[in-house]
Motif scaffolding. Sequence first.
Motif, PDB file in Angstrom:
ATOM      1  N   VAL A   1      -4.674  -9.291  10.571  1.00 60.61           N
ATOM      2  CA  VAL A   1      -3.678  -8.275  10.268  1.00 60.61           C
ATOM      3  C   VAL A   1      -3.751  -8.040   8.768  1.00 60.61           C
ATOM      4  O   VAL A   1      -3.706  -8.988   7.984  1.00 60.61           O
ATOM      5  CB  VAL A   1      -2.255  -8.735  10.656  1.00 60.61           C
ATOM      6  CG1 VAL A   1      -1.234  -7.677  10.292  1.00 60.61           C
ATOM      7  CG2 VAL A   1      -2.194  -9.066  12.134  1.00 60.61           C
ATOM      8  N   CYS A   2      -3.865  -6.800   8.362  1.00 63.00           N
ATOM      9  CA  CYS A   2      -3.966  -6.484   6.939  1.00 63.00           C
ATOM     10  C   CYS A   2      -2.690  -6.924   6.216  1.00 63.00           C
ATOM     11  O   CYS A   2      -1.591  -6.524   6.595  1.00 63.00           O
ATOM     12  CB  CYS A   2      -4.186  -4.985   6.747  1.00 63.00           C
ATOM     13  SG  CYS A   2      -4.285  -4.512   4.998  1.00 63.00           S
ATOM     14  N   PRO A   3      -2.847  -7.737   5.171  1.00 61.78           N
ATOM     15  CA  PRO A   3      -1.671  -8.192   4.429  1.00 61.78           C
ATOM     16  C   PRO A   3      -1.067  -7.076   3.578  1.00 61.78           C
ATOM     17  O   PRO A   3       0.084  -7.180   3.140  1.00 61.78           O
ATOM     18  CB  PRO A   3      -2.223  -9.318   3.551  1.00 61.78           C
ATOM     19  CG  PRO A   3      -3.663  -8.993   3.389  1.00 61.78           C
ATOM     20  CD  PRO A   3      -4.085  -8.316   4.665  1.00 61.78           C
ATOM     21  N   CYS A   4      -1.804  -6.000   3.380  1.00 58.64           N
ATOM     22  CA  CYS A   4      -1.334  -4.900   2.545  1.00 58.64           C
ATOM     23  C   CYS A   4      -0.522  -3.876   3.343  1.00 58.64           C
ATOM     24  O   CYS A   4       0.582  -3.503   2.950  1.00 58.64           O
ATOM     25  CB  CYS A   4      -2.529  -4.233   1.865  1.00 58.64           C
ATOM     26  SG  CYS A   4      -2.081  -2.993   0.648  1.00 58.64           S
ATOM     27  N   CYS A   5      -1.085  -3.424   4.485  1.00 53.80           N
ATOM     28  CA  CYS A   5      -0.416  -2.350   5.241  1.00 53.80           C
ATOM     29  C   CYS A   5       0.042  -2.766   6.637  1.00 53.80           C
ATOM     30  O   CYS A   5       0.710  -2.007   7.321  1.00 53.80           O
ATOM     31  CB  CYS A   5      -1.318  -1.116   5.325  1.00 53.80           C
ATOM     32  SG  CYS A   5      -2.747  -1.311   6.425  1.00 53.80           S
TER      33      CYS A   5
END
Length: 112
Positions: free
Chosen positions: A88-92
């Motif tokens: 899971v993208c930590p940014c978005c």
Amino acid sequence: MHELSIAVRIVKIACNAARQNSISSVSAVHADIGELTGIEPDALLFSFELAAKNTECSNAALVITLITPLALCNACNTEFTPEDFMQVCPCCGSYECNIQKGRELTVKSIMA
């Protein structure tokens, strides 16, 4: 224990390369292994010893370099180190991510 079948294959690769290059004894086999492969390095080292008996690799050391995982988010192009297979993208927060590194299993070199 799938490490034994992997070790057998690594020994076959190393022995074939040794024979093709007229090498009678291999001293080291270097392998890159991604952390997401599920391979236990200690189990692979133990299995390599068993698989190498009575071959050109019987006195060889298996040198493992662990490859840290790297994922790329398709939504925002962020590169990150995933914790596990569920990236899971930590940014978005997007689940649209691809593993770029971390699944390798490569014999890099064979030393005489």
